[in-house]
Design a protein around this motif. Sequence first.
Motif, PDB file in Angstrom:
ATOM      1  N   VAL A  95     -15.630  79.167  20.498  1.00  0.00           N
ATOM      2  CA  VAL A  95     -15.613  79.698  21.854  1.00  0.00           C
ATOM      3  C   VAL A  95     -17.041  80.143  22.176  1.00  0.00           C
ATOM      4  O   VAL A  95     -17.682  80.806  21.364  1.00  0.00           O
ATOM      5  N   ILE A  96     -17.529  79.743  23.351  1.00  0.00           N
ATOM      6  CA  ILE A  96     -18.836  80.208  23.810  1.00  0.00           C
ATOM      7  C   ILE A  96     -18.633  81.016  25.097  1.00  0.00           C
ATOM      8  O   ILE A  96     -17.897  80.586  25.986  1.00  0.00           O
ATOM      9  N   MET A  97     -19.234  82.201  25.159  1.00  0.00           N
ATOM     10  CA  MET A  97     -19.227  82.987  26.394  1.00  0.00           C
ATOM     11  C   MET A  97     -20.666  83.119  26.869  1.00  0.00           C
ATOM     12  O   MET A  97     -21.586  83.234  26.047  1.00  0.00           O
ATOM     13  N   ALA A  98     -20.863  83.120  28.184  1.00  0.00           N
ATOM     14  CA  ALA A  98     -22.215  83.063  28.731  1.00  0.00           C
ATOM     15  C   ALA A  98     -22.453  84.148  29.762  1.00  0.00           C
ATOM     16  O   ALA A  98     -21.596  84.436  30.592  1.00  0.00           O
ATOM     17  N   ALA A  99     -23.649  84.749  29.717  1.00  0.00           N
ATOM     18  CA  ALA A  99     -24.078  85.725  30.731  1.00  0.00           C
ATOM     19  C   ALA A  99     -25.465  85.337  31.212  1.00  0.00           C
ATOM     20  O   ALA A  99     -26.261  84.815  30.442  1.00  0.00           O
ATOM     21  N   GLY A 100     -25.738  85.581  32.480  1.00  0.00           N
ATOM     22  CA  GLY A 100     -27.084  85.321  32.981  1.00  0.00           C
ATOM     23  C   GLY A 100     -27.069  84.386  34.160  1.00  0.00           C
ATOM     24  O   GLY A 100     -26.058  84.239  34.833  1.00  0.00           O
ATOM     25  N   SER A 101     -28.213  83.732  34.407  1.00  0.00           N
ATOM     26  CA  SER A 101     -28.335  82.838  35.565  1.00  0.00           C
ATOM     27  C   SER A 101     -27.354  81.684  35.422  1.00  0.00           C
ATOM     28  O   SER A 101     -27.365  80.954  34.427  1.00  0.00           O
ATOM     29  N   LEU A 102     -26.545  81.499  36.445  1.00  0.00           N
ATOM     30  CA  LEU A 102     -25.496  80.483  36.384  1.00  0.00           C
ATOM     31  C   LEU A 102     -26.073  79.089  36.202  1.00  0.00           C
ATOM     32  O   LEU A 102     -25.509  78.263  35.477  1.00  0.00           O
ATOM     33  N   SER A 103     -27.217  78.818  36.835  1.00  0.00           N
ATOM     34  CA  SER A 103     -27.800  77.469  36.705  1.00  0.00           C
ATOM     35  C   SER A 103     -28.181  77.200  35.250  1.00  0.00           C
ATOM     36  O   SER A 103     -28.058  76.079  34.763  1.00  0.00           O
ATOM     37  N   VAL A 104     -28.626  78.232  34.553  1.00  0.00           N
ATOM     38  CA  VAL A 104     -29.016  78.066  33.145  1.00  0.00           C
ATOM     39  C   VAL A 104     -27.782  77.880  32.266  1.00  0.00           C
ATOM     40  O   VAL A 104     -27.713  76.966  31.442  1.00  0.00           O
ATOM     41  N   THR A 105     -26.770  78.744  32.462  1.00  0.00           N
ATOM     42  CA  THR A 105     -25.609  78.690  31.561  1.00  0.00           C
ATOM     43  C   THR A 105     -24.791  77.425  31.815  1.00  0.00           C
ATOM     44  O   THR A 105     -24.347  76.779  30.869  1.00  0.00           O
ATOM     45  N   GLN A 106     -24.627  77.034  33.087  1.00  0.00           N
ATOM     46  CA  GLN A 106     -23.863  75.813  33.379  1.00  0.00           C
ATOM     47  C   GLN A 106     -24.556  74.591  32.791  1.00  0.00           C
ATOM     48  O   GLN A 106     -23.920  73.723  32.195  1.00  0.00           O
ATOM     49  N   THR A 107     -25.869  74.513  32.964  1.00  0.00           N
ATOM     50  CA  THR A 107     -26.599  73.348  32.452  1.00  0.00           C
ATOM     51  C   THR A 107     -26.545  73.322  30.924  1.00  0.00           C
ATOM     52  O   THR A 107     -26.391  72.256  30.321  1.00  0.00           O
ATOM     53  N   THR A 108     -26.641  74.497  30.305  1.00  0.00           N
ATOM     54  CA  THR A 108     -26.574  74.548  28.839  1.00  0.00           C
ATOM     55  C   THR A 108     -25.211  74.041  28.349  1.00  0.00           C
ATOM     56  O   THR A 108     -25.140  73.214  27.427  1.00  0.00           O
TER      57      THR A 108
ATOM     58  N   ALA B 230     -25.145  86.063  43.590  1.00  0.00           N
ATOM     59  CA  ALA B 230     -26.549  85.884  43.942  1.00  0.00           C
ATOM     60  C   ALA B 230     -26.737  86.844  45.100  1.00  0.00           C
ATOM     61  O   ALA B 230     -26.348  86.560  46.227  1.00  0.00           O
ATOM     62  N   GLY B 231     -27.236  88.014  44.790  1.00  0.00           N
ATOM     63  CA  GLY B 231     -27.228  89.087  45.782  1.00  0.00           C
ATOM     64  C   GLY B 231     -25.826  89.651  45.902  1.00  0.00           C
ATOM     65  O   GLY B 231     -24.912  89.256  45.171  1.00  0.00           O
ATOM     66  N   LEU B 232     -25.656  90.571  46.807  1.00  0.00           N
ATOM     67  CA  LEU B 232     -24.371  91.253  46.931  1.00  0.00           C
ATOM     68  C   LEU B 232     -23.425  90.530  47.873  1.00  0.00           C
ATOM     69  O   LEU B 232     -22.224  90.800  47.903  1.00  0.00           O
ATOM     70  N   ASP B 233     -23.961  89.604  48.680  1.00  0.00           N
ATOM     71  CA  ASP B 233     -23.115  88.969  49.691  1.00  0.00           C
ATOM     72  C   ASP B 233     -22.764  87.543  49.309  1.00  0.00           C
ATOM     73  O   ASP B 233     -22.255  86.784  50.109  1.00  0.00           O
ATOM     74  N   ASN B 234     -23.079  87.167  48.075  1.00  0.00           N
ATOM     75  CA  ASN B 234     -22.762  85.814  47.643  1.00  0.00           C
ATOM     76  C   ASN B 234     -22.072  85.927  46.282  1.00  0.00           C
ATOM     77  O   ASN B 234     -22.682  85.758  45.247  1.00  0.00           O
ATOM     78  N   VAL B 235     -20.794  86.265  46.352  1.00  0.00           N
ATOM     79  CA  VAL B 235     -20.028  86.565  45.139  1.00  0.00           C
ATOM     80  C   VAL B 235     -19.022  85.454  44.896  1.00  0.00           C
ATOM     81  O   VAL B 235     -18.321  85.039  45.810  1.00  0.00           O
ATOM     82  N   SER B 236     -18.965  84.944  43.696  1.00  0.00           N
ATOM     83  CA  SER B 236     -18.029  83.859  43.396  1.00  0.00           C
ATOM     84  C   SER B 236     -17.350  84.096  42.060  1.00  0.00           C
ATOM     85  O   SER B 236     -17.707  84.999  41.313  1.00  0.00           O
ATOM     86  N   THR B 237     -16.371  83.255  41.800  1.00  0.00           N
ATOM     87  CA  THR B 237     -15.659  83.305  40.532  1.00  0.00           C
ATOM     88  C   THR B 237     -16.001  82.061  39.725  1.00  0.00           C
ATOM     89  O   THR B 237     -15.845  80.934  40.211  1.00  0.00           O
ATOM     90  N   TYR B 238     -16.508  82.244  38.518  1.00  0.00           N
ATOM     91  CA  TYR B 238     -16.811  81.136  37.627  1.00  0.00           C
ATOM     92  C   TYR B 238     -16.335  81.492  36.231  1.00  0.00           C
ATOM     93  O   TYR B 238     -16.555  82.617  35.771  1.00  0.00           O
ATOM     94  N   ARG B 239     -15.746  80.555  35.567  1.00  0.00           N
ATOM     95  CA  ARG B 239     -15.372  80.734  34.170  1.00  0.00           C
ATOM     96  C   ARG B 239     -16.626  80.917  33.326  1.00  0.00           C
ATOM     97  O   ARG B 239     -17.612  80.193  33.502  1.00  0.00           O
ATOM     98  N   LYS B 240     -16.608  81.904  32.448  1.00  0.00           N
ATOM     99  CA  LYS B 240     -17.759  82.135  31.565  1.00  0.00           C
ATOM    100  C   LYS B 240     -17.395  81.933  30.104  1.00  0.00           C
ATOM    101  O   LYS B 240     -18.163  82.252  29.216  1.00  0.00           O
ATOM    102  N   MET B 241     -16.131  81.476  29.876  1.00  0.00           N
ATOM    103  CA  MET B 241     -15.662  81.263  28.506  1.00  0.00           C
ATOM    104  C   MET B 241     -15.328  79.781  28.341  1.00  0.00           C
ATOM    105  O   MET B 241     -14.601  79.224  29.155  1.00  0.00           O
ATOM    106  N   PHE B 242     -15.874  79.177  27.292  1.00  0.00           N
ATOM    107  CA  PHE B 242     -15.733  77.735  27.111  1.00  0.00           C
ATOM    108  C   PHE B 242     -15.217  77.446  25.700  1.00  0.00           C
ATOM    109  O   PHE B 242     -15.672  78.056  24.731  1.00  0.00           O
TER     110      PHE B 242
END
Lengths: 241, 241
Positions: free
Chosen positions: A46-59, A23-35
């Motif tokens: 297998v589902i892989m997700a790209a985009g807004s984390l709040s959307v993909t996590q909730t989905t 979220a911006g350049l100074d807020n970098v994290s590691t999250y699994r994107k493969m489920f």
Amino acid sequence: MTYCVGLKLNAGMVLLSDTRTNAGLDNVSTYRKMFFFEEPGERAMVIMAAGSLSVTQTTIARLTEAIELPEADGSGSIMQAHSMLQVATIVGNTLNRTLREISDRTRELQQQATASMILAGQRRGGEMRLFLIYPQGNFIEATEDTPFLQIGEHKYGKPILDRVVTPRTSLADAQKAVLLSMDSTLRSNLSVGMPLDLAVIARDECKVGYKRRIPEGDPAFMAMSAAWSTALRDSFGKVSL
Amino acid sequence: MTYCVGLKLNAGMVLLSDTRTNAGLDNVSTYRKMFFFEEPGERAMVIMAAGSLSVTQTTIARLTEAIELPEADGSGSIMQAHSMLQVATIVGNTLNRTLREISDRTRELQQQATASMILAGQRRGGEMRLFLIYPQGNFIEATEDTPFLQIGEHKYGKPILDRVVTPRTSLADAQKAVLLSMDSTLRSNLSVGMPLDLAVIARDECKVGYKRRIPEGDPAFMAMSAAWSTALRDSFGKVSL
């Protein structure tokens, strides 16, 4: 950003995703994107997700909840769906519903949430299928002519796939191809980062037969990356204008 | 779209652009995107343009007109400017003024015009300089650390440049590098197309010493492209995971 790629080959399917979110350049994290959604021998997805984390996590959370607490007829559970097409439809509907809810709330802030997904899977007795699901919930499918699908920062890593991947590519070569495609992306774009998640579903096994997390500094990946750089430079030296 | 790339090396500068423009997918044309402004031995400048054709053509036409009909003090003529920095400022101002005028008229149609440019040049007694000029008229400059600048569809062709180009790259290798970068872009993106325009300005010559239009089906370019594909596939076979 993100880079996820899926290959559908005669021998099976190969999936690779990075794990960087920002979220911006100074807020970098590691999250699994493969489920993974698996009942080995029966169905593997297998589902892989790209985009807004709040959307993909909730989905993903909603898809998971629908498996644990299916409706009376099970129509919302991707583990009870009768076909991969039905799974793609459920995932697309869930993604779009989530996105619309979040967009409604963020519209006043002039922020735009978006997300897309790659879905790979096979049910026993069914075909292997690989889908790219758009934010609108509609989807396209990999075919013989177009055996790979990408989401996120897809351009840096496309030339190598365009050149080497065909439906006849072996699963070993396919892993190499997606890792080299990722390697080019990692080098050219800061918003894509290690560790990586790699998965392989061999044809008709209906299980994710191989899963590997490749951490930062992984010796095998580093060696491959260095060998590829050397090979490219050697090739560059040999080609004449 | 478009792909233009400029390299600034110790030995000189190498520029390459494609020529495809499109308004939608069914209205595809060929337009030169590389423009020369030269007084050989005194000053040599190359401008490459990406973006809305109406904006870039009008900008180039205005720059040309200002050379032919300079103001009393010549302040608007890039052929009379006292430094490449002043040239970049004139080009930036002209680009931004043109863009703003066109945007004012197209705003009601909800169409967005945009454009950016690469400017390469050297005046006698001055340094070689390579600028990327943004739609807003501000610009950045290539440096020792970042010896290349790209506009348009830049991502497909970036990995090869990241790997092989340094300030010590020879002019011959640099031409190969930009052509291979373009080759990857041509293969992966329909909106970039042949013919290509290639130009070389050797250090301190203050002239565009080499200009070449590379047409569709050019035997040398096709041979290089095929050799590169073969070399990549060979390299791919040799690298192990």
